[in-house]
Design a protein around this motif. Sequence first.
Motif, short mmCIF file in Angstrom:
data_model
loop_
_atom_site.label_atom_id
_atom_site.label_comp_id
_atom_site.label_asym_id
_atom_site.label_seq_id
_atom_site.Cartn_x
_atom_site.Cartn_y
_atom_site.Cartn_z
N GLU A 15 11.22 5.46 30.29
CA GLU A 15 11.39 6.82 29.77
C GLU A 15 10.11 7.63 29.95
O GLU A 15 10.16 8.81 30.34
CB GLU A 15 11.81 6.80 28.30
CG GLU A 15 12.16 8.16 27.77
CD GLU A 15 12.77 8.12 26.37
OE1 GLU A 15 13.56 9.03 26.07
OE2 GLU A 15 12.46 7.19 25.59
N ILE A 30 15.96 14.92 33.28
CA ILE A 30 16.54 13.68 32.77
C ILE A 30 17.99 13.99 32.45
O ILE A 30 18.29 14.99 31.79
CB ILE A 30 15.77 13.19 31.53
CG1 ILE A 30 14.37 12.74 31.96
CG2 ILE A 30 16.52 12.06 30.83
CD1 ILE A 30 13.45 12.33 30.83
N VAL A 33 20.00 9.02 28.77
CA VAL A 33 19.20 7.92 28.24
C VAL A 33 20.17 6.96 27.57
O VAL A 33 20.95 7.37 26.70
CB VAL A 33 18.14 8.42 27.24
CG1 VAL A 33 17.37 7.25 26.66
CG2 VAL A 33 17.19 9.41 27.91
N VAL A 49 15.13 1.92 24.66
CA VAL A 49 15.70 2.50 25.89
C VAL A 49 15.91 1.42 26.94
O VAL A 49 15.00 0.69 27.30
CB VAL A 49 14.77 3.62 26.44
CG1 VAL A 49 15.27 4.10 27.79
CG2 VAL A 49 14.71 4.77 25.45
N VAL A 52 17.13 5.16 31.98
CA VAL A 52 16.99 6.61 31.98
C VAL A 52 17.44 7.10 33.34
O VAL A 52 16.87 6.71 34.37
CB VAL A 52 15.52 7.04 31.72
CG1 VAL A 52 15.41 8.56 31.74
CG2 VAL A 52 15.01 6.47 30.42
#
Length: 162
Positions: A15, A30, A33, A49, A52
């Motif tokens: 990320e 982006i 996520v 996460v 991404v």
Amino acid sequence: MRQIVTCLWFDTQGEEAATFYTSVVPNSRITKVTPYVVETPGPNPVGSVMTVDFELNGQPYQALNGGPQFTFNEAISIVLPCDSQEESDTYWEALGDGGEFGPCGWLKDKFGLSWQIYPAEMDDLFADPVPERAKAAMEAMLKQSRIDVAEIKAAMDAAGSR
């Protein structure tokens, strides 16, 4: 067939890397996520996460936080041809900050990902119809870290005229 996407394997910094890349390259964002929803071996707990999805100038990528098993090397790089020397220099400095500068327009960013950054007109210089000029362009470039087109053109001019 769906669009082909390049997946970049990170330990835990996917990320952070995607945020950095999309802040440097215009027309980038982006897009999604995705968290880990089950416990997996490694440093990534539930809720952290996992992936991404992001775009760099419209080109899709995915950052995967997969753990430390795999790291980047020069066998894969992102090629970033630029419209001008100034644009090339800007990306060179931004992406190289905290990383490692290499030869011939190559660098590793602070995450270890390799990039090739150069003014796109280099392609035409290497294809000069006068072999001595094309050779001089290549020889000058091979001596550089950050690509400097003016220096390469000077070497070409010293090698002969069109």
